[in-house]
Structures are given as C-alpha cells and as structure tokens.
Enzyme design. Sequence first.
Site, short mmCIF file in Angstrom:
data_model
loop_
_atom_site.label_atom_id
_atom_site.label_comp_id
_atom_site.label_asym_id
_atom_site.label_seq_id
_atom_site.Cartn_x
_atom_site.Cartn_y
_atom_site.Cartn_z
CD GLU A 1 45.72 34.10 37.94
OE1 GLU A 1 45.73 34.36 39.16
OE2 GLU A 1 44.80 34.50 37.21
CG ASP B 1 44.21 38.02 34.98
OD1 ASP B 1 44.95 37.83 35.95
OD2 ASP B 1 43.13 38.66 35.06
C1 GLC Z 1 42.97 35.52 41.63
C2 GLC Z 1 42.75 36.04 43.01
C3 GLC Z 1 42.64 34.90 43.96
C4 GLC Z 1 41.52 34.03 43.51
C5 GLC Z 1 41.83 33.56 42.13
C6 GLC Z 1 40.81 32.69 41.59
O1 GLC Z 1 44.17 34.84 41.56
O2 GLC Z 1 43.78 36.83 43.41
O3 GLC Z 1 42.39 35.35 45.23
O4 GLC Z 1 41.38 32.95 44.37
O5 GLC Z 1 41.96 34.65 41.27
O6 GLC Z 1 41.32 32.15 40.38
C1 GLC Z 2 44.25 37.56 38.51
C2 GLC Z 2 45.30 38.50 39.03
C3 GLC Z 2 44.78 39.23 40.20
C4 GLC Z 2 43.54 39.97 39.80
C5 GLC Z 2 42.53 39.05 39.15
C6 GLC Z 2 41.50 39.84 38.42
O1 GLC Z 2 43.94 36.57 39.41
O2 GLC Z 2 46.46 37.79 39.34
O3 GLC Z 2 45.74 40.11 40.73
O4 GLC Z 2 42.96 40.53 40.94
O5 GLC Z 2 43.10 38.24 38.17
O6 GLC Z 2 42.06 40.34 37.21
#
Ligand code: GLC
Ligand code: GLC
Length: 650
Positions: A338, A296
């Site tokens: 991610e 994440d």
């Molecule tokens: C998470 C947030 C997204 C943001 C991203 C950055 O996915 O939801 O809005 O742009 O983090 O990596």
């Molecule tokens: C990631 C998740 C998002 C969250 C953020 C902070 O981007 O997908 O939902 O807000 O991390 O953990």
Amino acid sequence: MPDPSSFPSDAAGRTFARLFPRLQTTFKKYRNDSPADWEIFSRQLTANFEVLFNSLAQVYGNQYDFYYHLECLLETLAQSWHERPIELKELDHRRQNEPDWFQSNDHVGGVCYVDLFAGNLDNLKKKIEYFKELGLTYLHLMPLFRSPAGENDGGYAISSYRDVNPDIGTMQELTELAGDLRKNGISLVLDFVFNHTSQEHEWAMKARSGDPVFQNYYYIFPNREIPDEYELTLREIFPDEHPGAFTWFPEFQRYVWTTFHSYQWDLNYSNPEVFIAMAREMLSLANAGVEVLRLDAVAFIWKQMGTSCENLPQAHLLIQAFNACARIAAPALLFKSEAIVHPDEVARYIKPEECQLSYNPLLMALLWESLATRNVSLLQESMRGRFAIDSGCAWINYVRCHDDIGWTFSDEDAAHLWINGYDHRRFLNDFYTGRFEGSFARGLPFQENPKTGDCRISGTCASLAGLEEALMQKNKGLTELAVSRILLIHSVAMTIGGIPLIYLGDELAMLNDYSFRDDPHKMQDSRWVHRPQFNWKKAAARNKGNNPPSTVFLGLKKIINIRRSNKAFSGHETDFIDTGNPSVFGYVRTDGSRRVVILANFSERNQAVQSNLLRLYGLGYEYYDLLSDCVFPPEDIVMKPYQFICLQAE
Ligand code: GLC
Ligand code: GLC
C-alpha cells in the site's frame, strides 16, 4: 560473517545449529518431533537464508549484537513453522507448485469493514454466499484487531495483533472464518499495520511508564530539538489533526513520532528487536490462515534525518527481510503493497522478493481524472509507460477504497501533454468537491492544507460518479449517465491486467453517508463519508427491478462473468492502443492467438472509432462484443455515452 550460500543444503539444519549454538536444542527438538516437517523447513531456510541475511545485514550489520538478533529471529521462524497448522502447510505446498496462482482470470477481490458490513465475524460467515454470488475469490477485511475505544482510524491503530476487537469476535472465530473462506475458494486478506501501533499497545504502555527497552520501540524525544530537525524535510500526512509528524504527550513529558494520528505511534525499525517482534506478529497472522497481508503505509517505515522519510532504501530491505521470513516459515503468504505515492516509487515495491501484489493508485486516480476531463490522454500515456511490472507480480486494480483519492500521477507524464500538474490537481479537487461549475460529483475535501494547496478527495464511487446529484435532481437522464460511469470504471478494473478489487457497497451504488458529522470520533475525518453501513435492504433487491443498485449489481456481475470465462483476462500483460479518439481508452488482452480489444468511452457523447484502426490490432474483418453479444458491421464503430465494449474476432 559466514557465507550462507556455502551451506551444504542436505545438512542445512545441522549447519545452522553449529553456527548458532544457542539454537541447537530447539532445532533438535523440532527435528525429533517431526523429521519430515523439519526437512521442509530446512529446505526453505537454506533457499532463503541468503536474502534474509543480506537484507538484514545491510540494515543492522553494523550493530554489535546483530548475530544475537539473527539467532532470535531464526528461533522465531522455526517455532512459527512448527506451530503452523497442517492444512496451511498443505496450502504452502500447493502455492509453491503454482506460484502464479493469483494471475488467473478467476480472481476477483472484495474489501470491507467487518462491523459496517456484517456487524461481526459470526454474521460475516453467513455472507459467504453473497461473496460467491459476486464471484469473489479474495476478501480483504479491514483491521479487526483490538484498538482504542473512540477514535482509532477505523481500526488502523492496533493495540494487539493477537486479539480480535471483542465487539467483532474472537481470534478463534477469525481462524475458523479463514478456513471456511478457503473451503469456498476465497483467500483471506488482512492488513499488516506495521508502521505504527496504537498508543494503547502493550509496548507503548510500557514505554509510557518509562521502560527504556520499550521506549526504544518508538521514536521518543524529550524536547523539540531532534523533531524540529526531522521536520525540515518531512511531508505532513494528516495536517488537519496535528501539524508536522510529532505529538507532545504531557503525561510523560515526551514527543512521540506520529506520522498519522497522535494515537498511532511509529515503530522504530532501527531497533532490530522491533523487526523481530513484528515478524513474530506477522507469522502469527499467517498461521491464523491469512493468505495475503496488505502492508499498510509501507512507504513510511524507515526514517533518516535530512530525508522525506518515505520510500527509503532501508524500507525496501526490511520488506525483503519480512518476505524472506514468510518464504521460510509461511510460504503461502503474499504481500500487497500500500504505497500511495509517486508512481516511480510505487513501482519500486513490486517484485517477487518484496511485494508480489500492489495497489494500482495511478490507474484509480486517472480513471477519475478521465471522467472529469472526458479525455483519456493522461491515462493512456501513463499506463503505456508504467503498467508493465515483473511477470511474477500483479496489480490490484480498484476504483475506490476506504481511503481518500490522492492525485498521485506524475507531473513529468502530465508535462508531456502540456498539463501543469499543480493546476490540474486543483481542477480535479474543485471538480470532485462539486465546486467546479457543471460538475456531476459530490465529494468532500480531505486534509486540505492551505500551506501547500494540497487536498485529497473523499466520497463513495456512486456519489463521485454523479448518482447522488442525479437522484437529488430526480433526473432520469443524469441517473443513467451516473450508472454508466460506475460500470465503466469498474469494467476497466475487471478487464485490465491484474486482480480487480471491489470496495463492497460500490456494487450496489451506495451513496455518501453524512452521519459521520454527528459523531465526535469521526467528524474530523471526511473519509467516513464513504464508509457507510452496508445496506442489506438494498442488497436484497439486487436481482430485481430497474433501479441504480440493481443495474450496477447486475452490470458488474456480467462483466465479472466475462472476465472469469475468458483466459485473455488472466495475467497482467496489457497493450495500450491508440484509439484515435481522445475520449476513448483502449487496450488489448491476449490469450494465445485470441485477442480481445477493449474500448471505453469516457464521455457522455457518442464517440466514433475507426474500424481500420481496430483491425491493426488483430481483430480481422468481423468482430463481436462480449458484453452485448452484438456483431459489429465492418464500418466504423459509434460508441454510446460511457459505453464499454470488449471486441473479439468472430
Ligand atoms: C494513507 C492515507 C493517504 C495518504 C497515504 C500516504 O493512504 O490515507 O491520505 O496520502 O496514506 O501513503
Ligand atoms: C493506511 C490506511 C489508512 C490509515 C493509514 C494509517 O494508509 O489505508 O486508512 O489512515 O494507513 O494507518
């Protein structure tokens, strides 16, 4: 420093014990307990020690106690292996023998929140049949660990990585579920939320109470001096919630680094103890039966003054080190990145020694871009230049997830097509919030930032694809178009190289849920609009009737079956072709000498494709569509609105 490659591999265990004298007793005990098992561990350790050592030495080598920390880490690895359940060690063995298992066309993923989908883990277990009916082999359950009551970013603020949220179940149930899923051919995927903990995590509580050891687990400052300096070069991630990246906590008179929400405290990875503590949490998840960890917010884990503190080289080294830990102590474990950032940066996380899997946010964003513009040029251009990745890795292709849609395409790619990135994003935001005249979409803005003009989009797949608007207008024609859009973009995700991932609920065309506006813990965050309670009533009618949910469900199942019965859809090699029609996206998948040519019409009008052009891609004279089973005459093809076809030579 020793040269790890010079360790004789047969005596590896003994050598390590000599180098790290404190480990001698522990290592001996494990060896005596189970010599065969220890043999496997020492093989894995020797094979991966060099990478582990080199990556950590580059990050922490200049700290006087680096060796001590390395020793603690090795101890953690040995212990974790020792505790790893036998059936997972068997899985390790299978995966080591078949490292490309995830490239198979059999794989289809699904993702959901446990509470919204089934209430709790126990009920979720009863839904395994549903997953199987859809053909899922990969199930991502979003954070289900203990987190603060009230606001907790949908669980992404974790208070303990060892305790399941009591409303959802227990760790025991989670472990059992992982086993049950595995028996049914489904790999459990969980998040590794490792950039931050919640402010209620034990470490954060100790930091608040003034414990200097744990204050060093986070970035904590007495005044604005250093925060101000960092903020000169930082991007604002959740500007609606707090400007900048720091939050003032009056109770303990300190600023804390909080990239996301104020209750999500960024961990301080410049402290090697944090790395080790998190490696321990990671391996405990692996030992509970998790097969893939979604890393994440991976881009944010390393901070350095004067930079954007995103995607820094040390972030990559740390992931390599985590990955080496996995190879040593839980080899079946894979990482999914991610990184929802610029495509150049997304690509840098994708390698066998970092993340074997990665979200494909570019494909996702550009599928929506093509639906809005009815023009696939940017999609085609970007995929042609950016789709290829290391052969040991795979994309996770999705159309929606629990987060917002950010328009993360490359401005340089856009400029090649004379598109101005900034203006185009404005258009897309207008289109998907329904502000653009004639738009079919009903989305909501997310984190609109008037300072920068930046904005992202919330909304379910069905609502963004026009179904909500069509149903409101009670317009049959528009409803059909919306359903075709939903099936079209899912069909691309199912057939392009990689593993498709369904955001569960989308297979039944679930619409936006505006009730978050009445919940004080959710009203600030428009992403809740696309996190509806799963509608099991709709699901019950999935195989009957002529209505949007069942049409989408059956259409999706059909394309999943086509994927699973044709080897051309395995692996990730995909050749993007020029279809000669700016509304038609095209690519070729290959299985030996058999080719499948895929065409996707992104407009609501009929579109022609020249058959002579298609023959160039190896289709021969006669070909048929795997979806409709129709044999196409040798004349030019006329595609219906939003039609998707998979052509194979007769
Ligand atoms: C998470 C947030 C997204 C943001 C991203 C950055 O996915 O939801 O809005 O742009 O983090 O990596
Ligand atoms: C990631 C998740 C998002 C969250 C953020 C902070 O981007 O997908 O939902 O807000 O991390 O953990």
